[in-house]
Enzyme design. Structure first.
Site, short mmCIF file in Angstrom:
data_model
loop_
_atom_site.label_atom_id
_atom_site.label_comp_id
_atom_site.label_asym_id
_atom_site.label_seq_id
_atom_site.Cartn_x
_atom_site.Cartn_y
_atom_site.Cartn_z
CG ASP A 207 3.42 35.42 28.51
OD1 ASP A 207 2.88 34.84 29.46
OD2 ASP A 207 4.39 34.95 27.86
CB ALA B 213 -3.76 32.67 32.26
CB ALA B 214 -3.77 27.28 33.52
CD GLU B 215 -0.34 25.41 27.82
OE1 GLU B 215 -0.98 24.44 27.35
OE2 GLU B 215 -0.08 26.43 27.17
CB THR C 231 -7.79 21.59 39.05
OG1 THR C 231 -8.25 20.26 38.86
CG2 THR C 231 -6.27 21.53 39.24
CG ASP C 232 -11.31 17.91 40.99
OD1 ASP C 232 -10.57 18.10 40.00
OD2 ASP C 232 -12.34 17.23 40.94
CD GLU C 233 -7.45 17.01 36.73
OE1 GLU C 233 -6.37 16.53 36.36
OE2 GLU C 233 -8.35 17.33 35.94
CE1 TYR D 118 -4.28 21.93 34.63
CE2 TYR D 118 -5.37 19.99 35.53
CZ TYR D 118 -5.37 21.35 35.25
OH TYR D 118 -6.44 22.13 35.62
CE LYS E 296 -4.58 25.28 37.96
NZ LYS E 296 -4.80 26.66 37.40
N PRO F 214 -1.47 7.34 30.73
CG PRO F 214 0.62 7.68 29.75
CD PRO F 214 -0.84 7.98 29.57
P1 NAD Z 1 -8.32 26.65 28.72
O1 NAD Z 1 -7.14 25.83 28.37
O2 NAD Z 1 -9.57 26.53 27.93
O3 NAD Z 1 -7.93 28.20 28.71
C1 NAD Z 1 -6.71 28.67 29.21
C2 NAD Z 1 -6.51 30.08 28.67
O4 NAD Z 1 -5.29 30.60 29.21
C3 NAD Z 1 -6.38 30.14 27.14
O5 NAD Z 1 -7.23 31.15 26.63
C4 NAD Z 1 -4.93 30.50 26.92
O6 NAD Z 1 -4.70 31.26 25.75
C5 NAD Z 1 -4.62 31.29 28.18
N1 NAD Z 1 -3.17 31.32 28.47
C6 NAD Z 1 -2.31 30.26 28.47
N2 NAD Z 1 -1.07 30.70 28.75
C7 NAD Z 1 -1.15 32.04 28.97
C8 NAD Z 1 -0.20 33.04 29.29
N3 NAD Z 1 1.10 32.75 29.46
N4 NAD Z 1 -0.63 34.32 29.41
C9 NAD Z 1 -1.94 34.62 29.22
N5 NAD Z 1 -2.87 33.72 28.91
C10 NAD Z 1 -2.48 32.44 28.78
O7 NAD Z 1 -8.58 26.34 30.26
P2 NAD Z 1 -9.95 26.33 31.08
O8 NAD Z 1 -10.57 24.99 30.96
O9 NAD Z 1 -10.74 27.55 30.73
O10 NAD Z 1 -9.38 26.46 32.55
C11 NAD Z 1 -9.17 27.74 33.14
C12 NAD Z 1 -8.59 27.54 34.53
O11 NAD Z 1 -9.48 26.75 35.32
C13 NAD Z 1 -7.25 26.80 34.53
O12 NAD Z 1 -6.42 27.43 35.50
C14 NAD Z 1 -7.60 25.39 34.96
O13 NAD Z 1 -6.53 24.79 35.66
C15 NAD Z 1 -8.79 25.65 35.89
N6 NAD Z 1 -9.77 24.55 35.97
C16 NAD Z 1 -10.33 24.04 34.83
C17 NAD Z 1 -11.28 23.03 34.93
C18 NAD Z 1 -11.95 22.46 33.70
O14 NAD Z 1 -12.72 21.49 33.83
N7 NAD Z 1 -11.74 22.99 32.52
C19 NAD Z 1 -11.65 22.54 36.20
C20 NAD Z 1 -11.05 23.09 37.34
C21 NAD Z 1 -10.11 24.11 37.21
P1 TYD Z 2 -10.59 15.44 30.27
O1 TYD Z 2 -11.79 16.06 29.65
O2 TYD Z 2 -9.30 15.47 29.53
O3 TYD Z 2 -10.43 16.09 31.70
P2 TYD Z 2 -9.46 15.65 32.95
O4 TYD Z 2 -8.42 14.72 32.45
O5 TYD Z 2 -8.92 16.96 33.40
O6 TYD Z 2 -10.37 14.99 33.98
O7 TYD Z 2 -10.92 13.92 30.56
C1 TYD Z 2 -12.04 13.56 31.36
C2 TYD Z 2 -11.98 12.07 31.55
O8 TYD Z 2 -12.21 11.44 30.28
C3 TYD Z 2 -10.64 11.56 32.03
O9 TYD Z 2 -10.85 10.47 32.91
C4 TYD Z 2 -9.96 11.08 30.76
C5 TYD Z 2 -11.12 10.60 29.90
N1 TYD Z 2 -10.94 10.73 28.45
C6 TYD Z 2 -11.17 9.63 27.61
O10 TYD Z 2 -11.54 8.53 28.07
N2 TYD Z 2 -11.00 9.80 26.26
C7 TYD Z 2 -10.59 10.98 25.72
O11 TYD Z 2 -10.41 11.06 24.46
C8 TYD Z 2 -10.37 12.10 26.57
C9 TYD Z 2 -9.92 13.42 26.03
C10 TYD Z 2 -10.57 11.92 27.94
#
Ligand code: NAD
Ligand code: TYD
Length: 367
Positions: free
Chosen positions: A61, A84-86, A134-136, A160, A164, A306
């Site tokens: 962790d 690592a993240a949610e 993230t850009d969010e 989320y 971040k 929402p």
């Molecule tokens: P993901 O949810 O697929 O993976 C997250 C990983 O973190 C998982 O393997 C999980 O087990 C691990 N984790 C969670 N809590 C933990 C803890 N307490 N200790 C150790 N490990 C832990 O996420 P992802 O899509 O691979 O994203 C990775 C990073 O990139 C995140 O920080 C996210 O905010 C950022 N990011 C993601 C995207 C995207 O499009 N997926 C875009 C921009 C930034």
């Molecule tokens: P997502 O892949 O969850 O990424 P993020 O919310 O981080 O951008 O969603 C991408 C876009 O797709 C977002 O505008 C929400 C939309 N979306 C749907 O329309 N239906 C779905 O079932 C999901 C998961 C996402």
């Protein structure tokens, strides 16, 4: 000079791709993945990396500060790359607490460990802490707004993105207050192999193959800037290697798509694959293309998320001008590669579907 990287969240979507990228690109480096294996972490995804003796996996962790300190000390870690993240917005809406715990407190715990070992014990400020964000965090754009730049004010709208944003601020504070060498990258929506099927693209691929509805939130006109995951890894590499300490860099795909257009493009791609590869009809008999129907017949408009952000767009000119960052993959080609990966790795996603993912799908979309 060879390095040892600690990659947190190394069993998640981007973390796995990053470990594979790094091991291939830097043949002398060691990579340690630290991951708690939450619902989104999958050890099987690291199969390729685990064949490499320069790779090791630690189940743990990021909130366990003493474990992280021990790793930094004993494994002589040079740099941390913190994934690592949610990461799922919808989960943050139904249950924000875990997002604050992991994304804010977890990031702070890592920062404390880095400060303790690198700055206090070793008095060495050359180690880098790269934070993947993230850009969010910038909030939402109207159709006419300019894309997010590094100076755009933070206005996170979901639990989320708020968590971040808070973590980005703590990373910045550890640089300014304690002199920790940090960099942050704020990236747009990724897609590619090993993407957990709660996110839009893998969810839709798997639902098409299974003949299930493709849930489109609201009017489907929300825009995201899609980037192939390997291009993100390349961007992180450039920032980690050459970025200036204390700076943030936006990473994007220059590829804005409305959700509905993206899903329709995916449907067309699947239909074309089924026309080319006759075995797909036997393998996926429930797919519309196996019954002479179009995949887009599965598109189903559902209630909106929402607080759904309308548009994200990333101006990556700082990374481009300073570091030479450019996405290399075209959207059409990379979406095709992604689809082919899911077609070739049915076992991976079937195993994922067997797990807690199913509970989540039921909760979110009804059984
Ligand atoms: P993901 O949810 O697929 O993976 C997250 C990983 O973190 C998982 O393997 C999980 O087990 C691990 N984790 C969670 N809590 C933990 C803890 N307490 N200790 C150790 N490990 C832990 O996420 P992802 O899509 O691979 O994203 C990775 C990073 O990139 C995140 O920080 C996210 O905010 C950022 N990011 C993601 C995207 C995207 O499009 N997926 C875009 C921009 C930034
Ligand atoms: P997502 O892949 O969850 O990424 P993020 O919310 O981080 O951008 O969603 C991408 C876009 O797709 C977002 O505008 C929400 C939309 N979306 C749907 O329309 N239906 C779905 O079932 C999901 C998961 C996402």
């Amino acid at each position: 000079m060879s390095k040892t990287l600690l990659v947190t969240g190394g069993a998640g979507f981007i973390g796995v791709n990053f470990c594979n990228y790094w091991l291939k690109k830097y043949p002398d480096d060691q990579v340690i993945a630290l991951d708690i294996l939450s619902y989104a972490g999958n050890r099987h995804s690291l199969e390729q990396a685990e064949k490499n003796d320069r790779f090791s996996f630690v189940k743990g962790d990021i909130l366990d500060q003493s474990l992280v300190e021990t790793l930094l000390r004993e494994q002589k870690v040079d740099d941390i790359v913190h994934f690592a993240a949610e990461s799922h917005v919808d989960r943050s809406i139904t249950g924000p607490d875990q997002f604050l715990e992991t994304n804010i407190i977890g990031t702070h715990s890592l920062l404390k460990a880095a400060r303790q070992v690198w700055l206090t014990e070793q008095a060495d400020s050359t180690h880098r802490f790269h934070h993947v964000s993230t850009d969010e965090v910038y909030g939402t754009l109207t159709a006419d707004d300019p894309a997010f730049s590094e100076t755009t004010a933070y206005q996170p709208n979901s639990p989320y993105s708020a968590s971040k944003a808070a973590s980005d601020h703590m990373v910045r504070a550890y640089h300014h207050t304690y002199g920790l060498d940090v960099t942050t990258s704020n990236c747009s929506n990724n897609y590619g192999p090993f993407h957990f099927p709660e996110k839009l693209i893998p969810l839709c691929i798997i639902n098409i193959l299974s003949g299930k509805p493709l849930p489109i939130y609201g009017d489907g006109q929300q825009i995201r800037d899609w980037l192939y995951v390997e291009d993100h890894c390349r961007g992180i590499d450039l920032v980690l290697t050459n970025g200036r300490a204390g700076e943030t860099y936006n990473i994007g795909g220059n590829n804005e798509k409305a959700n509905i257009d993206l899903v329709k493009a995916l449907c067309d791609l699947v239909d074309a694959r089924f026309a080319e590869q006759t075995d797909l009809k036997q393998r996926f008999p429930d797919a519309p293309a196996s019954k002479g129907q179009a995949s887009d017949s599965l598109i189903t408009y559902v209630a909106d998320r929402p607080g759904h952000d309308r548009r994200y767009a990333v101006d990556a000119s700082k990374a481009s001008n300073e570091l030479g960052y450019e996405p290399q993959e075209s959207f059409e080609n990379a979406l095709g590669k992604t689809l082919d990966w899911y077609l070739d790795n049915e076992n991976w996603w079937r195993t994922v579907l067997d797990g807690s993912y199913r509970d989540w799908i039921d909760e979110q979309y009804g059984s």
